[in-house]
Design a protein around this motif. Structure first.
Motif, PDB file in Angstrom:
ATOM      1  N   LEU A 142      37.551 -48.332  93.804  1.00  0.00           N
ATOM      2  CA  LEU A 142      36.912 -47.331  92.948  1.00  0.00           C
ATOM      3  C   LEU A 142      35.938 -46.481  93.757  1.00  0.00           C
ATOM      4  CD1 LEU A 142      36.534 -49.697  89.900  1.00  0.00           C
ATOM      5  CD2 LEU A 142      37.821 -47.549  89.894  1.00  0.00           C
ATOM      6  N   LYS A 143      35.258 -47.114  94.682  1.00  0.00           N
ATOM      7  CA  LYS A 143      34.325 -46.394  95.551  1.00  0.00           C
ATOM      8  C   LYS A 143      35.111 -45.380  96.402  1.00  0.00           C
ATOM      9  CE  LYS A 143      29.988 -46.983  97.392  1.00  0.00           C
ATOM     10  NZ  LYS A 143      29.289 -45.863  96.938  1.00  0.00           N
ATOM     11  N   ARG A 144      36.275 -45.831  96.854  1.00  0.00           N
ATOM     12  CA  ARG A 144      37.098 -44.949  97.692  1.00  0.00           C
ATOM     13  C   ARG A 144      37.577 -43.742  96.880  1.00  0.00           C
ATOM     14  NH1 ARG A 144      41.138 -48.037 101.348  1.00  0.00           N
ATOM     15  NH2 ARG A 144      42.748 -47.874  99.774  1.00  0.00           N
ATOM     16  N   LEU A 145      37.976 -43.975  95.656  1.00  0.00           N
ATOM     17  CA  LEU A 145      38.394 -42.848  94.801  1.00  0.00           C
ATOM     18  C   LEU A 145      37.234 -41.875  94.607  1.00  0.00           C
ATOM     19  CD1 LEU A 145      40.413 -44.655  92.002  1.00  0.00           C
ATOM     20  CD2 LEU A 145      41.270 -42.765  93.404  1.00  0.00           C
ATOM     21  N   ASP A 146      36.049 -42.425  94.371  1.00  0.00           N
ATOM     22  CA  ASP A 146      34.876 -41.580  94.138  1.00  0.00           C
ATOM     23  C   ASP A 146      34.560 -40.729  95.366  1.00  0.00           C
ATOM     24  OD1 ASP A 146      32.535 -40.674  92.682  1.00  0.00           O
ATOM     25  OD2 ASP A 146      31.362 -41.919  94.053  1.00  0.00           O
ATOM     26  N   SER A 147      34.785 -41.315  96.534  1.00  0.00           N
ATOM     27  CA  SER A 147      34.438 -40.582  97.764  1.00  0.00           C
ATOM     28  C   SER A 147      35.498 -39.537  98.132  1.00  0.00           C
ATOM     29  CB  SER A 147      34.279 -41.574  98.919  1.00  0.00           C
ATOM     30  OG  SER A 147      35.566 -42.061  99.256  1.00  0.00           O
TER      31      SER A 147
END
Ligand SMILES: Cc1cc2nc3c(=O)[nH]c(=O)nc-3n(C[C@H](O)[C@H](O)[C@H](O)COP(=O)(O)O)c2cc1C
Ligand code: SF4
Ligand code: FES
Length: 613
Positions: free
Chosen positions: A546-551
């Motif tokens: 999810l962090k990767r998607l956000d970034s």
């Protein structure tokens, strides 16, 4: 057979010797605390709280001294210190600043407060200033989501609706106090019975007695048969308010009818699920009704004592509960001759230390026994093998607060509140993007739209609701199309969610669903106790994805991986934390897939006004 007072264990402390660092007063309190339990080890969390309050942190000599006092090995103390976030095995700042950054606080701008502290002091989260004056940590939900953002300094009462001026004052060395501006009300026209009348705080026993308080507990102990009480509660249809909604009378019926060993009531006041802040309102405003409910339950299940497990950060609720318990003992409502019945029933309070998993009933029992709060495999269930291996009923604190009115007015009266299978009122916590966040006592079955629009004042910024979590962040998220859903167990199940703790978090259309899912995934990663591989690895994996998607670095394959990981995490583990983490992430993806895909297509977050993760 009537069994002994549970606090039979007498502790003989080893004499003071060189190398001991705790004061005589703290040593004496630890020894006194240990006499509350059949096993001295159960006093471990209390001992660590006492030692940390005096010494500032839990140093190796403190570990050794506590181990000696409680007859443990140092490693048994150290493993507990390292399990619970509230205990520090390294020195922290004299002013230890804790900022909640979970969902309600994130939405209310907690990240800005964190940055303000970092920029002003030149330290990062997790660090201490070189002079030892300040330290900063981010914490998960503090159980005050209706007054977000929330900051706690050391163990002081919360600073609610914290703002930049509060942070500036803290950094100037001032003590900031802003307690409970949170609304908790019985809306007009509602037949409320959990909260005292609006604006009234009923913490004194005389005020509770004046409205007929403790009369039902007296009946229970002096007149009624335990099984008749259980039958009445069964007939009322009362279901647990701790999350799972199990029928309370049925649960009580699992306890032994002719106990030849002690039975216990374990009260769950851990309340740590983001979005949930209702039990606290009972303790702050109506603690005697809870004590009366526990007394009645204790009689029904033939228990010798109630052990209340209260989340460690709750300073004001703890003080109010202790005051109320003292008053009940002074009147003879608790003790060795309850209401002159010749029977004894005691009540003890244990404070947790910041680990959400200790709200899971067997994790709580382990924690109450002075261990890491790691859930137990079942069977055996607590009714057969609970606290110290004895039969135990675990009930949520709100659940017990319903019980006195069931005895007073009868099951039929109780069933007039709520729906056929979800009976009674409940305390709906509402937080997030609403005008008046707070706790509202309403019948189960009240439509979600009515709660948000009529009681919580509608949306705060004039933007429409987009994502609504109905019962604490464990519960599958809903969308605006579900606003007319009645808030009861059956209706929520029909739309693919669950009532949980009735803690409603409302997000408007400025909020990024990926970030919301990310903040929640971070919570579960932090709280996993680590026993099950699927949960330990899966929660971390979901957060990273999810962090990767956000970034902006996420791919369509990541969306499929989220689904796969959720699949591995469900129905496979010792407790339901893993399922909860999978439901949260999986349902945000299912309900808001287009937004997730937009993160991939646009290589970043398409919500410019969203809260920060
Ligand atoms: C991870 C996890 C955390 C939980 N946290 C709480 C909690 O903080 N308070 C609570 O009453 N129940 C909590 N529960 C539910 C308890 O395990 C248990 O079902 C409940 O305390 C039973 O009381 P009730 O029947 O009165 O609802 C949690 C469950 C899980 C799986
Ligand atoms: S599911 Fe997670 S929290 Fe529950 S016992 Fe397993 S590892 Fe611990
Ligand atoms: S108090 Fe911050 S999310 Fe609950």
């Amino acid at each position: 057979m009537i069994v002994d007072h549970p606090a039979a264990k007498k502790v003989v402390p080893p004499p003071r010797r060189e190398g001991h660092v705790l004061s005589d007063a703290v040593r004496a309190k630890i020894v006194a605390e240990a006499t509350n339990y059949p096993q001295a080890r159960s006093a471990l969390l209390a001992a660590l709280h006492l030692a940390q309050a005096e010494y500032g942190w839990i140093s190796p000599p403190v570990v050794r001294e506590i181990a000696e006092l409680l007859g443990l090995k140092p490693i048994q103390v150290q493993e507990v210190v390292s399990f619970y976030p509230m205990f520090h095995s390294r020195p922290k700042g004299r002013c230890h600043i804790q900022v909640c950054t979970n969902i309600a606080c994130a939405v209310a701008g907690a990240r800005k407060l964190v940055r303000q502290v970092e920029d002003s002091l030149g330290i990062r989260v997790g660090e201490t200033t070189p002079d030892g004056a300040f330290s900063l940590v981010e914490v998960e939900c503090l159980g005050s989501c209706g007054s977000a953002p929330v900051v706690q300094v050391n163990h002081d009462p919360y600073i609610e609706r914290a703002c930049a001026e509060d942070i500036a004052a803290i950094l100037r060395g001032e003590r900031v106090e802003r307690q409970s501006p949170m609304i908790s009300v019985i809306p007009e026209g509602v037949d409320g019975y959990l909260l005292p009348p609006n604006g009234v705080t009923r913490t004194e026993i005389a005020d509770y007695l004046a409205v007929g308080g403790y009369e039902q507990a007296r009946r229970a102990w002096c007149e009624l048969d335990p099984d008749a009480i259980t039958e009445m509660v069964k007939e009322s249809g009362l279901r647990g308010r701790g999350g799972a909604g199990f029928v309370t009378g049925v649960k009580w019926g699992f306890m032994p009818k002719n106990p030849d060993k002690p039975s216990y009531l374990a009260v769950n006041g851990d309340e740590s699920e983001p979005g949930t802040f209702k039990d606290r309102q009972i303790l702050e405003r109506n603690p005697h009704q809870f004590i009366e409910g526990a007394l009645i339950a204790g009689r029904a299940i033939r228990a010798v004592a109630a052990y209340v497990y209260l989340r460690g950060e709750y300073t004001v609720p703890y003080l109010r509960l202790m005051h109320a318990i003292e008053q009940a003992y002074a009147r003879g409502f608790l003790g060795d001759n309850v209401f002159g019945s010749g029977r004894s029933f005691h009540m003890f309070v244990q404070r947790g230390a910041g680990a959400y998993i200790c709200g899971e009933e067997t994790g709580m029992i382990e924690s109450m026994e002075g261990k890491k709060g790691q859930p137990r495999k079942r069977p055996p269930f607590p009714a057969a093998y609970g606290l110290w291996g004895y039969p135990t009923t675990v009930n949520n604190l709100e659940t017990l607060t319903h019980v006195p009115v069931i005895l007073r007015h009868g099951p039929t009266w109780f069933r007039q509140h709520g729906t056929e299978r979800s009976t009674g009122n409940t305390l709906f916590g509402v937080s997030g993007h609403v005008k008046h966040p707070g706790v509202y006592e309403l019948p189960l079955g009240t439509p979600l739209r009515e709660i948000i629009e009529k009681y919580a004042g509608g949306m705060a910024n004039g933007r429409p609701p987009k994502a609504i979590i109905p019962g604490g962040v464990s519960m599958p998220v809903l969308t605006a199309e579900h606003l007319d859903t009645p808030m009861d167990h059956e209706s929520l199940q029909r739309v693919g969610s669950l009532l949980g703790t009735a803690g409603i978090v409302v997000l408007d259309d400025s909020a990024c669903p990926v970030r919301a899912a990310g903040v929640i995934a971070r919570f579960f990663r932090h709280e996993s106790c680590g026993q099950c591989t699927q949960c330990r690895e899966g929660t971390g994996f979901l957060y990273k994805l999810l962090k990767r998607l956000d970034s902006g670095r996420g791919t369509m394959a990541d969306l499929r991986t989220i689904e796969d990981v959720c699949g591995y995490m469900e129905g496979q583990t010792i407790c339901a934390l893993s399922d909860a983490a999978a439901w949260a992430a999986g349902n945000f993806l299912r309900r808001f897939r287009a937004d997730f895909e937009a993160h991939v297509a646009q290589r970043g977050c398409p919500f410019p006004d969203s809260f920060e993760m």
